[in-house]
Design an enzyme around this catalytic site. Structure first.
Site, PDB file in Angstrom:
ATOM      1  N   LYS A 128      20.876  18.165 -12.534  1.00  0.00           N
ATOM      2  CA  LYS A 128      19.919  17.204 -11.989  1.00  0.00           C
ATOM      3  C   LYS A 128      19.015  17.984 -11.044  1.00  0.00           C
ATOM      4  O   LYS A 128      19.470  18.526 -10.030  1.00  0.00           O
ATOM      5  CB  LYS A 128      20.634  16.079 -11.232  1.00  0.00           C
ATOM      6  CG  LYS A 128      19.640  15.077 -10.669  1.00  0.00           C
ATOM      7  CD  LYS A 128      20.277  14.110  -9.704  1.00  0.00           C
ATOM      8  CE  LYS A 128      19.222  13.619  -8.732  1.00  0.00           C
ATOM      9  NZ  LYS A 128      19.772  12.806  -7.657  1.00  0.00           N
TER      10      LYS A 128
ATOM     11  N   GLY B 143      18.344   6.962  -0.425  1.00  0.00           N
ATOM     12  CA  GLY B 143      19.105   6.391   0.688  1.00  0.00           C
ATOM     13  C   GLY B 143      18.442   5.202   1.367  1.00  0.00           C
ATOM     14  O   GLY B 143      19.001   4.615   2.281  1.00  0.00           O
TER      15      GLY B 143
ATOM     16  N   ASN C  24      24.104   6.464  -5.153  1.00  0.00           N
ATOM     17  CA  ASN C  24      25.161   7.075  -4.339  1.00  0.00           C
ATOM     18  C   ASN C  24      25.329   6.331  -3.017  1.00  0.00           C
ATOM     19  O   ASN C  24      26.338   5.664  -2.788  1.00  0.00           O
ATOM     20  CB  ASN C  24      24.810   8.557  -4.079  1.00  0.00           C
ATOM     21  CG  ASN C  24      25.934   9.312  -3.383  1.00  0.00           C
ATOM     22  OD1 ASN C  24      26.876   8.747  -2.855  1.00  0.00           O
ATOM     23  ND2 ASN C  24      25.857  10.618  -3.371  1.00  0.00           N
ATOM     24  N   THR C  25      24.297   6.383  -2.168  1.00  0.00           N
ATOM     25  CA  THR C  25      24.418   5.821  -0.820  1.00  0.00           C
ATOM     26  C   THR C  25      24.845   4.356  -0.836  1.00  0.00           C
ATOM     27  O   THR C  25      25.688   3.938  -0.038  1.00  0.00           O
ATOM     28  CB  THR C  25      23.076   5.956  -0.078  1.00  0.00           C
ATOM     29  OG1 THR C  25      22.647   7.310  -0.182  1.00  0.00           O
ATOM     30  CG2 THR C  25      23.215   5.596   1.390  1.00  0.00           C
TER      31      THR C  25
END
Lengths: 325, 254
Positions: free
Chosen positions: B93, B154, B203-204
């Site tokens: 990535k 995020g 993710n976050t």
């Protein structure tokens, strides 16, 4: 009276030895590096007794068991009960709200109260004051534990543990990985600086999405800045990035930190299990006590009590996850 | 579901491995969600993250290493080469950060790094903006997947520009598209899938949730819902009501 050997004179080993001796066992401590020093990861700790703050990113036992720590330490070393102040820059206020949602035991404070608590903090409109929390000086605490042990007649021997010691508590931290294969090291980097121009009286945490920082006053204008948390097992160096980020965060708290003298740079690995909670395991005549992670001073008292319960009374605290006698 | 460089993934959730309270909770989040891909950052752990990397491998899902935190082509290429050795994979990535505050991709360096890595045999998953021309350039550079952002990393703001994301889907009908970054809650992830995207990478939103395991499960359910909805061909929006029961024969003028 039973005889016990404790291997390792870091915070875990000394706390365990203290608890065993206090309950009447005859204890000898072995450490191949001698009295506590730079070789022990507890030498580099922040020394915050902050179970309410730590609960933000830890599991419930840290909050509950950590609350025992303040009283446990208070009759062994100097404990400063000034609370913790948590602040965030205006742009990071969502992080402060999140922190408040995940924790308890604080009061919201605004500009005037922040100025009253810590006159040397400027430009923070909102914060959280955890008034029940405390902090200690880790190196003094280790020293005081050693002194207390010597007063109880415990010998701390500067030598590797001899083979076949009989009843033994293994508190070697990450070195015990030869036996505890599910232990890992989590890298931490910290700085000790001297900056008499800044007069903070309590630990201050600066929230930031990328680099949460804490500053712990050590007295006489000396501060500990910490600490990175990196899933790496390289303990040989601090990176420029970590240095830059920690000092930038300190500078954001008070620009006078820009003039600080850098006294020490510490790098070490915290021993941790997969859930970042400590464990007690008995295999034959050896009890392994390990995995304090970033909660060395906060959870060592509970760990020590758990070991003493198992060793002397054969009762199983919640930290015991294996028992093969 | 489209394949990613010849690999058919069992589901459309790609989950990051940073910022969890502990590796144990990370593992539970993967189990609960059934995420098919684990992204892992190498840069911050350079040198010696063996214990943690082994845990990632032990998850038993496809590993997609990333170049998070890289600001230059050279850094990104070096990190990718390191990742290939550590995880024994050609997948990477590719993240090239243009600005520390916004963490937005530097698309100029991104295209250059994508070309270098593709020529070196990598299968590049580029973290990009929703710009169509950049998308074209990345495909020309050899990428066979595009990963436009929903919102800054995020930030949890969801899909900031659904018009641009729809346009991207329409412009690249045959290219696997992944929404990467900006997801905050499951409805954002469902919306991405309803737009016809092929996967969501986050993710976050999971790692920093109060209960990461439950949030991971919620995200997986939302992604499945959005995917099924897209396949079921949703109705068009219209300005007036359309009765769902016949009105003929009823005294509707009463």
């Amino acid at each position: 009276m039973s005889d016990w050997s404790v291997i390792g004179a870091g915070v875990a080993g000394l706390a365990v030895a203290t608890e065993l001796a206090r309950r009447g066992a005859s204890v000898t401590v072995y450490d191949k590096d001698g009295l506590p020093g730079a070789h022990a990861c507890s030498w580099w700790a922040g020394g915050m007794l902050a179970p309410w703050c730590e609960f933000e990113n830890a599991e419930e036992p840290v909050l509950r068991l950590g609350q025992k720590a303040i009283e446990w330490w208070a009759d062994k070393t100097e404990v400063h009960r000034c609370g913790t102040l948590v602040v965030a820059a205006k742009r990071d206020l969502p992080d402060l709200r999140r922190f408040a949602r995940r924790t308890e035991g604080f009061q919201d404070v605004q500009t005037e109260e922040i100025a009253y608590l810590e006159p040397d903090l400027h430009g923070f409109a909102k914060g959280l004051h955890f008034r029940q929390e405390a902090h200690l000086n880790p190196r003094k605490a280790l020293h005081d534990l050693c002194r207390g042990l010597q007063e109880m007649g415990v010998d701390i021997r500067h030598q590797p543990a001899p083979g076949d010691l009989g009843n033994t508590v293994d508190c070697r931290g990450l070195a015990a990985r030869d036996v505890l294969t599910d232990l890992r090291g989590v890298k931490g980097e910290m700085l000790v600086i001297r900056c008499p121009d800044v007069g903070l009286t309590r630990p201050v945490r600066l929230l930031h999405p990328r680099l949460p920082l804490y500053v712990v006053p050590r007295g006489d204008g000396v501060y500990m800045l910490g600490a990175t948390m990196i899933e790496s097992e390289d303990r040989t160096r601090i990176t420029a990035r970590s240095l830059l980020e920690m000092l930038s965060a300190a500078y954001a708290l008070n620009p006078a930190f820009g003039e600080a003298e850098v006294l020490e740079i510490g790098v070490d690995l915290r021993p941790a299990f997969a859930d970042n909670l400590p464990r007690i395991r008995r295999r034959g005549r050896v009890i392994y006590a390990n995995g304090l992670y970033r909660h060395g001073y906060l959870l060592a008292p509970a760990l020590a009590e758990g070991v003493a319960d198992l060793a002397l009374e054969n009762t199983h605290s919640e930290m015991v996850d294996e028992d093969h006698t | 579901m489209k394949d990613f460089y010849g690999t058919q993934l069992p589901n459309a959730l790609m989950l990051g491995t940073a910022q969890y309270p502990s590796p144990a909770i990370l593992e539970q989040a993967f189990r609960a969600s059934g995420a098919s891909v684990a992204t892992v950052s190498l840069r911050r752990e350079s040198g010696a993250g063996q214990a943690f990397w082994q845990m990632i491998r032990d998850l038993g899902v496809t590993v997609l290493p990333n170049t998070a935190g890289c600001h230059t082509v050279k850094e990104a290429v070096t990190t990718a080469q390191m990742a290939r050795e550590v995880f024994d994979t050609k997948w990477i990535k590719l993240e090239l950060i243009g600005h520390t505050d916004s963490l937005q991709p530097d698309v100029f360096q991104l295209v250059e790094a994508a070309r270098i890595l593709t020529e070196d045999g990598f299968r590049v998953f580029p973290y990009t903006t929703d710009d169509l021309i950049v998308g074209e350039r990345l495909l020309e550079a050899g990428c066979e997947v595009l990963m436009p952002w929903g919102a800054p990393i995020g930030s949890g703001r969801g899909l900031s520009n659904t018009y641009a994301l729809r346009a991207m889907r329409a412009a690249f009908p045959d290219v696997p598209l992944v929404i990467d970054a900006g997801i905050g809650v499951p409805s954002h992830a469902a919306q991405a899938m309803e737009l016809g995207y092929d996967a969501v990478l986050l993710n976050t939103a999971v790692a920093r949730a109060g209960d990461p395991v439950e949030m991971a499960r919620a995200m997986a359910l939302a992604i499945e819902a959005g995917q099924r909805a897209y396949q079921a061909d949703p109705i068009e929006q219209r300005d007036m009501a359309e009765p769902s029961t016949p009105v003929i024969g009823k005294a509707f003028l009463s």
